[in-house]
Design a protein around this motif. Structure first.
Motif, PDB file in Angstrom:
ATOM      1  N   ASP A   1       0.854  -1.242   0.042  1.00  0.00           N
ATOM      2  CA  ASP A   1       0.057  -0.070   0.137  1.00  0.00           C
ATOM      3  C   ASP A   1       0.842   1.240  -0.077  1.00  0.00           C
ATOM      4  OD1 ASP A   1      -2.141  -1.464   0.133  1.00  0.00           O
ATOM      5  OD2 ASP A   1      -2.492  -1.443   2.124  1.00  0.00           O
ATOM      6  N   ASN A   2       0.414   2.164  -0.775  1.00  0.00           N
ATOM      7  CA  ASN A   2       1.190   3.480  -0.706  1.00  0.00           C
ATOM      8  C   ASN A   2       0.595   4.366   0.573  1.00  0.00           C
ATOM      9  OD1 ASN A   2       2.521   3.804  -3.466  1.00  0.00           O
ATOM     10  ND2 ASN A   2       0.600   3.880  -4.205  1.00  0.00           N
ATOM     11  N   THR A   3       1.523   5.060   1.077  1.00  0.00           N
ATOM     12  CA  THR A   3       1.236   5.760   2.256  1.00  0.00           C
ATOM     13  C   THR A   3       1.799   7.368   1.825  1.00  0.00           C
ATOM     14  OG1 THR A   3       3.345   5.366   3.093  1.00  0.00           O
ATOM     15  CG2 THR A   3       1.638   3.875   3.769  1.00  0.00           C
ATOM     16  N   PRO A   4       1.169   8.347   2.594  1.00  0.00           N
ATOM     17  CA  PRO A   4       1.646   9.648   2.413  1.00  0.00           C
ATOM     18  C   PRO A   4       2.991   9.832   2.359  1.00  0.00           C
ATOM     19  CG  PRO A   4      -0.238   9.706   4.260  1.00  0.00           C
ATOM     20  CD  PRO A   4       0.271   8.139   3.876  1.00  0.00           C
ATOM     21  N   ASP A   5       3.957   9.112   3.069  1.00  0.00           N
ATOM     22  CA  ASP A   5       5.239   9.053   3.362  1.00  0.00           C
ATOM     23  C   ASP A   5       6.028   8.393   2.423  1.00  0.00           C
ATOM     24  OD1 ASP A   5       5.173  11.200   5.211  1.00  0.00           O
ATOM     25  OD2 ASP A   5       5.354   9.831   6.681  1.00  0.00           O
ATOM     26  N   ASN A   6       5.298   7.442   1.633  1.00  0.00           N
ATOM     27  CA  ASN A   6       6.024   6.571   0.699  1.00  0.00           C
ATOM     28  C   ASN A   6       5.005   6.307  -0.429  1.00  0.00           C
ATOM     29  OD1 ASN A   6       7.719   4.704  -0.462  1.00  0.00           O
ATOM     30  ND2 ASN A   6       6.623   2.860   0.752  1.00  0.00           N
ATOM     31  N   GLN A   7       4.591   7.301  -1.245  1.00  0.00           N
ATOM     32  CA  GLN A   7       4.056   7.167  -2.430  1.00  0.00           C
ATOM     33  C   GLN A   7       4.788   7.045  -3.693  1.00  0.00           C
ATOM     34  OE1 GLN A   7       0.467   8.201  -2.389  1.00  0.00           O
ATOM     35  NE2 GLN A   7       0.241   7.545  -4.270  1.00  0.00           N
TER      36      GLN A   7
ATOM     37  N   GLY B   1      -2.551   6.207  -7.015  1.00  0.00           N
ATOM     38  CA  GLY B   1      -3.402   5.295  -6.465  1.00  0.00           C
ATOM     39  C   GLY B   1      -3.092   4.715  -5.015  1.00  0.00           C
ATOM     40  N   GLU B   2      -3.450   3.451  -4.850  1.00  0.00           N
ATOM     41  CA  GLU B   2      -3.453   2.822  -3.756  1.00  0.00           C
ATOM     42  C   GLU B   2      -2.350   1.921  -3.393  1.00  0.00           C
ATOM     43  OE1 GLU B   2      -6.998   1.185  -2.658  1.00  0.00           O
ATOM     44  OE2 GLU B   2      -8.191   2.820  -2.832  1.00  0.00           O
ATOM     45  N   ARG B   3      -1.749   1.259  -4.434  1.00  0.00           N
ATOM     46  CA  ARG B   3      -1.056   0.030  -4.542  1.00  0.00           C
ATOM     47  C   ARG B   3       0.292   0.289  -5.349  1.00  0.00           C
ATOM     48  NH1 ARG B   3      -1.437  -4.345  -1.137  1.00  0.00           N
ATOM     49  NH2 ARG B   3      -1.371  -5.624  -2.753  1.00  0.00           N
ATOM     50  N   TYR B   4       1.315  -0.321  -5.092  1.00  0.00           N
ATOM     51  CA  TYR B   4       2.611  -0.243  -6.016  1.00  0.00           C
ATOM     52  C   TYR B   4       3.331  -1.555  -5.641  1.00  0.00           C
ATOM     53  CZ  TYR B   4       5.617   0.182  -1.733  1.00  0.00           C
ATOM     54  OH  TYR B   4       6.386  -0.041  -0.672  1.00  0.00           O
ATOM     55  N   GLY B   5       4.211  -1.942  -6.714  1.00  0.00           N
ATOM     56  CA  GLY B   5       4.925  -3.153  -6.569  1.00  0.00           C
ATOM     57  C   GLY B   5       6.127  -3.091  -5.766  1.00  0.00           C
ATOM     58  N   SER B   6       6.111  -3.604  -4.487  1.00  0.00           N
ATOM     59  CA  SER B   6       7.195  -3.659  -3.471  1.00  0.00           C
ATOM     60  C   SER B   6       8.081  -4.476  -3.998  1.00  0.00           C
ATOM     61  CB  SER B   6       6.566  -3.700  -2.131  1.00  0.00           C
ATOM     62  OG  SER B   6       6.260  -5.213  -2.028  1.00  0.00           O
ATOM     63  N   VAL B   7       7.714  -6.057  -4.414  1.00  0.00           N
ATOM     64  CA  VAL B   7       8.689  -6.687  -4.851  1.00  0.00           C
ATOM     65  C   VAL B   7       8.584  -7.256  -6.335  1.00  0.00           C
ATOM     66  CG1 VAL B   7       9.714  -8.929  -4.344  1.00  0.00           C
ATOM     67  CG2 VAL B   7       9.146  -7.758  -2.606  1.00  0.00           C
ATOM     68  N   TYR B   8       9.455  -7.312  -7.225  1.00  0.00           N
ATOM     69  CA  TYR B   8       9.323  -7.391  -8.525  1.00  0.00           C
ATOM     70  C   TYR B   8      10.713  -8.265  -9.178  1.00  0.00           C
ATOM     71  CZ  TYR B   8       6.637  -7.488 -13.269  1.00  0.00           C
ATOM     72  OH  TYR B   8       6.311  -7.594 -14.281  1.00  0.00           O
ATOM     73  N   GLN B   9      10.224  -9.594  -9.452  1.00  0.00           N
ATOM     74  CA  GLN B   9      11.475 -10.466  -9.987  1.00  0.00           C
ATOM     75  C   GLN B   9      11.013 -11.169 -11.216  1.00  0.00           C
ATOM     76  OE1 GLN B   9      11.886 -13.184  -6.844  1.00  0.00           O
ATOM     77  NE2 GLN B   9      13.169 -11.807  -5.373  1.00  0.00           N
ATOM     78  N   ILE B  10      12.150 -11.128 -12.201  1.00  0.00           N
ATOM     79  CA  ILE B  10      11.919 -11.880 -13.127  1.00  0.00           C
ATOM     80  C   ILE B  10      12.932 -12.782 -13.401  1.00  0.00           C
ATOM     81  CG2 ILE B  10      11.920 -11.932 -15.845  1.00  0.00           C
ATOM     82  CD1 ILE B  10      10.436  -9.153 -15.654  1.00  0.00           C
ATOM     83  N   ASN B  11      12.834 -14.287 -13.466  1.00  0.00           N
ATOM     84  CA  ASN B  11      13.846 -15.156 -13.704  1.00  0.00           C
ATOM     85  C   ASN B  11      13.958 -15.425 -15.126  1.00  0.00           C
ATOM     86  OD1 ASN B  11      15.499 -17.292 -13.511  1.00  0.00           O
ATOM     87  ND2 ASN B  11      14.169 -18.714 -11.936  1.00  0.00           N
ATOM     88  N   TYR B  12      15.230 -15.001 -15.592  1.00  0.00           N
ATOM     89  CA  TYR B  12      15.440 -15.151 -16.951  1.00  0.00           C
ATOM     90  C   TYR B  12      16.063 -16.432 -17.283  1.00  0.00           C
ATOM     91  CZ  TYR B  12      14.606 -10.314 -17.930  1.00  0.00           C
ATOM     92  OH  TYR B  12      14.064  -8.935 -18.283  1.00  0.00           O
ATOM     93  N   LEU B  13      16.031 -17.666 -16.377  1.00  0.00           N
ATOM     94  CA  LEU B  13      16.099 -18.703 -16.487  1.00  0.00           C
ATOM     95  C   LEU B  13      14.957 -19.461 -17.187  1.00  0.00           C
ATOM     96  CD1 LEU B  13      18.651 -19.691 -13.861  1.00  0.00           C
ATOM     97  CD2 LEU B  13      19.521 -19.330 -16.192  1.00  0.00           C
TER      98      LEU B  13
END
Length: 267
Positions: free
Chosen positions: A123-129, A133-145
């Motif tokens: 969730d986005n917060t006023p200090d961490n926008q 909107g309301e959400r963001y991707g905090s963890v995003y990984q792509i395994n290229y194998l």
């Protein structure tokens, strides 16, 4: 011994509906039904020469290329640019003010047939926008194998956050080095962008961002970043975009590996 085989029961003849005359289908040796009377094929019949050359007609493409000059690309000494729609390495895009487009919906992970993408939303917060909107991707990984570069994740993304670049040189010394994190995939910051997190443009909603109505950062956003992160390199008078666009650790190692391999293979 008596014959124990059961007698074969013949199917009952179907009785046509009343008032309808059913013509019996002719018994012929052909699989398809015979052509109706008066039918004329639009395909012109082949002549005797065409029938004679038909068995070798499939070699026409092969024979026509046998006499063409051979063109060899001198890779990696000469790197030919890929086609504009080439499916290469992925990229997480940003809006014009620097906020991230990824909303952590995980639709790309669900659409991936190779299970190569892992996403965690927060969730986005006023200090961490970090995104509109309301959400963001905090963890995003792509395994290229695992990734097969099919592009289904691109089609599933509702905010056009994930796209594919023309970069095709992907190599790593370890298996863990082929798993790219969010900081490796984020698009570089451009002029007019502020590094996230920071508030949205005043008086706007996430829909305004989706429609492309936000074109750059505003003085209010600059003031917020100056208050909370006075050393941010994207601020006016800061260290600049070169200091802000530091590649992630996995991307840096892969770039060094590719550069060393290119230097070794260059003639």
């Amino acid at each position: 011994m008596a014959d124990q085989r059961k007698p074969v029961r013949k199917p009952a003849a179907q009785t046509p509906a009343k008032g309808k005359a059913v013509a019996p289908r002719p018994r012929t040796g052909e699989v398809a039904a015979p052509e109706p009377e008066g039918y004329t094929s639009l395909i012109e019949p082949r002549g005797a020469v065409s029938d004679f050359l038909a068995p070798v007609g499939g070699f026409g493409v092969t024979l026509s290329n046998m006499f063409r000059p051979t063109v060899t690309e001198q890779y990696p000494s000469e790197k030919v640019p890929a086609k504009p729609r080439y499916h290469g390495r992925h990229q997480l895009n940003r809006y014009a003010d620097g906020l991230e487009k990824c909303i952590g919906c995980e639709l790309c992970a669900w659409a991936c047939p190779a299970d190569a993408i892992y996403v965690e939303g927060a969730d986005n917060t006023p200090d961490n926008q970090r995104s509109p909107g309301e959400r963001y991707g905090s963890v995003y990984q792509i395994n290229y194998l695992r990734c097969i570069f099919c592009g289904l994740c691109i089609e599933a993304c509702p905010t056009r956050a994930l796209t594919m670049t023309n970069e095709y040189e992907l190599a790593g010394p370890t298996r863990a080095g082929m798993i790219w994190e969010k900081e490796d995939l984020l698009a570089p910051l451009r002029s007019g962008m502020l590094q996230a997190p920071h508030p949205m443009v005043e008086g706007t909603t996430d829909t305004d961002y989706y429609r492309g109505e936000v074109t750059s950062s505003t003085p209010a956003q600059v003031a917020w970043v100056q208050e909370h992160r006075p050393e941010d390199p994207t601020l006016p008078g800061g260290a600049g975009l070169d200091a802000a666009n530091v590649p992630g650790p996995t991307a840096a190692v892969m770039a060094a590996t590719v550069a060393a391999a290119t230097k070794q293979g260059t003639r």
